[in-house]
Design a protein around this motif. Structure first.
Motif, PDB file in Angstrom:
ATOM      1  N   GLN A 132      30.372  17.808  -1.492  1.00 47.15           N
ATOM      2  CA  GLN A 132      31.285  17.158  -0.553  1.00 47.15           C
ATOM      3  C   GLN A 132      31.821  18.178   0.453  1.00 47.15           C
ATOM      4  O   GLN A 132      32.123  19.324   0.104  1.00 47.15           O
ATOM      5  CB  GLN A 132      32.447  16.506  -1.303  1.00 47.15           C
ATOM      6  N   GLY A 158      35.202  19.549  -0.469  1.00 50.08           N
ATOM      7  CA  GLY A 158      35.162  20.598  -1.483  1.00 50.08           C
ATOM      8  C   GLY A 158      34.773  21.947  -0.906  1.00 50.08           C
ATOM      9  O   GLY A 158      35.339  22.982  -1.272  1.00 50.08           O
ATOM     10  N   LYS A 188      40.154  20.180  -2.511  1.00 45.11           N
ATOM     11  CA  LYS A 188      39.340  20.030  -3.708  1.00 45.11           C
ATOM     12  C   LYS A 188      39.666  18.723  -4.423  1.00 45.11           C
ATOM     13  O   LYS A 188      38.769  18.065  -4.974  1.00 45.11           O
ATOM     14  CB  LYS A 188      39.561  21.221  -4.644  1.00 45.11           C
ATOM     15  N   CYS A 189      40.936  18.329  -4.392  1.00 44.78           N
ATOM     16  CA  CYS A 189      41.304  17.027  -4.967  1.00 44.78           C
ATOM     17  C   CYS A 189      40.663  15.891  -4.165  1.00 44.78           C
ATOM     18  O   CYS A 189      40.193  14.898  -4.743  1.00 44.78           O
ATOM     19  CB  CYS A 189      42.822  16.869  -4.984  1.00 44.78           C
ATOM     20  N   GLU A 207      37.127  15.555  -5.271  1.00 47.46           N
ATOM     21  CA  GLU A 207      37.001  14.846  -6.542  1.00 47.46           C
ATOM     22  C   GLU A 207      37.157  13.340  -6.357  1.00 47.46           C
ATOM     23  O   GLU A 207      36.426  12.542  -6.965  1.00 47.46           O
ATOM     24  CB  GLU A 207      38.049  15.373  -7.523  1.00 47.46           C
ATOM     25  N   ASP A 217      33.981  12.075  -4.910  1.00 48.56           N
ATOM     26  CA  ASP A 217      32.956  11.935  -5.953  1.00 48.56           C
ATOM     27  C   ASP A 217      33.151  10.644  -6.738  1.00 48.56           C
ATOM     28  O   ASP A 217      32.178   9.950  -7.078  1.00 48.56           O
ATOM     29  CB  ASP A 217      32.995  13.135  -6.898  1.00 48.56           C
ATOM     30  N   ALA A 218      34.409  10.331  -7.040  1.00 49.61           N
ATOM     31  CA  ALA A 218      34.685   9.076  -7.743  1.00 49.61           C
ATOM     32  C   ALA A 218      34.281   7.869  -6.894  1.00 49.61           C
ATOM     33  O   ALA A 218      33.759   6.871  -7.412  1.00 49.61           O
ATOM     34  CB  ALA A 218      36.168   9.004  -8.101  1.00 49.61           C
TER      35      ALA A 218
END
Length: 400
Positions: free
Chosen positions: A88, A91, A122-123, A126, A129-130
């Motif tokens: 991502q 990220g 970074k959050c 994530e 990604d979800a």
């Protein structure tokens, strides 16, 4: 392939050429069937393109997408279950911010802010990604299954129907040459294929509510992603504003430059290109009236910059015999910095040989030396009164 099968393929090809080249008309399908066929075709194109665009939306970098596809293929060949995830952009940005924030250190406001922003990025990665996982499970996979099974099956039925239609039209056109039983069988197969294709298309078009639910799952996943992203960014914005307030409340540190060190050029033959830090030698000046009883300090001529005042150079040694006499040695340079009367050498005067006594300095005629100074005559020929100076070769004494 059997002989009957070869004959059937020949019939189909002959009828197709007759229709395309000769303009022969084949059996017409009803309008409802054609309408359903058109809707199914549009649905198939829509599903295929939406799938491709959705993957581009989730994974916008084509290079990374191609690399990920290759790695997934290799993983399947090797039997690996876990596949590498898409890198991502949030990220990658977060890792960059964290790395440079650590390099700047905790004493830097910008470094601390980069660490906070990097963790938030970074959050976000994530959460992205979800979103990828959710969209793949509830939207991409069902649509891909629709393409691979239902639409592919409908295309198979339509292709089979077209082949049986060509076979039936070829035999119908040669009715009387072909047995009636064979013509009847061809008609039955054509009607059967038409019914099967029509049923499959009808079922697809009637159950399109499933595609609506899948599209709703995509929107729900996006909504959840943006909701979490807003929460993360709100927290980050609050942290950065708090840091700005704290930095504004702190007193500013004033810059105090360090004192500069004094450098001496030093002797040319001893210098290696740098500047020694030894303190510069001081030149002690003596009064031109020679009334002081103190002996001035003499400094080496090599440590002084070039003289820009009138001076004279001693041609002979002279040892003082009485109190108040000026002593010097051959080669000593005497700088004249004061005028007693008209007999003294003034700055900028013409070349004269000069010897200065404290009471009656007298000029003596002669040529200037090679170094531009004037030579002092033998001291024995001039009376001297006042304070004397004892000098050594190579020393410079300033007379004030």
């Amino acid at each position: 392939m059997s002989v009957a099968g070869l004959k059937k393929q020949f019939y189909k090809a002959s009828q197709l050429v007759s229709e395309k080249v000769g303009g022969a008309e084949g059996t017409k399908l009803d309008d409802d069937f054609k309408e359903m066929e058109k809707k199914v075709d549009v649905t198939s194109k829509a599903v295929v393109e939406v799938l491709a665009r959705t993957i581009e939306y989730l994974q916008p970098n084509p290079a990374s997408r191609a690399k990920l596809t290759m790695l997934n293929t290799v993983s399947k060949i090797r039997g690996q279950v876990k596949n590498p995830g898409y890198p991502q952009s949030e990220g990658l940005l977060g890792e960059c911010m964290i790395r440079h924030g650590k390099e700047l250190g905790g004493e830097s406001n910008f470094g601390d802010a980069l660490l906070d922003a990097g963790e938030s990025m970074k959050c976000l990665a994530e959460v992205k990604d979800a979103l990828d996982i959710e969209v793949k499970q509830n939207f991409i996979d069902p649509l891909q299954n629709l393409c691979d099974k239902d639409l592919k099956e409908i295309q198979h039925h339509l292709k089979k129907l077209e082949g049986r239609r060509l076979d039936f039209d070829y035999k119908k056109k040669r009715q009387g040459k072909i047995p009636d039983e064979e013509l009847r069988q061809a008609l039955e197969k054509f009607e059967e294929s038409k019914e099967v294709a029509e049923t499959s298309m009808h079922n697809l078009l009637e159950t399109d509510i499933e595609q609506v639910s899948q599209l709703s799952a995509l929107v729900d996943a996006q909504l959840e992603y943006h909701r979490q992203a807003v929460q993360i960014l709100d927290e980050l914005a609050s942290k950065l504003k708090r840091r700005m307030r704290e930095a504004s409340a702190r007193p500013k540190r004033e810059y105090k430059p360090k004192p500069r060190e004094t450098f001496d050029l030093g002797e040319p033959e001893q210098s290696n290109g740098g500047f020694p830090c030894a303190p510069a030698p001081k030149i002690t000046a003596a009064s031109s009236s020679f009334r002081s009883s103190d002996k001035p300090t003499r400094t080496p001529s090599r440590s002084m910059p070039p003289l820009d005042q009138p001076s004279c150079k001693a041609l002979y040694d002279f040892e003082p015999e009485n109190d108040g006499e000026l002593g010097f040695h051959e080669g000593d340079i005497i700088t004249l910095t004061n005028q007693i009367d008209e007999n003294c050498l003034l700055p900028g005067c013409s070349a004269e040989q000069v010897f200065c006594s404290s009471g009656h300095p007298r000029p003596s005629r002669g040529d200037p030396g090679q170094d531009g100074t004037h030579a002092a005559t033998h001291p024995q020929s001039h009376p001297r009164v006042g304070t004397g100076l004892t000098m050594s070769p190579g020393r410079v004494t300033v007379i004030t």
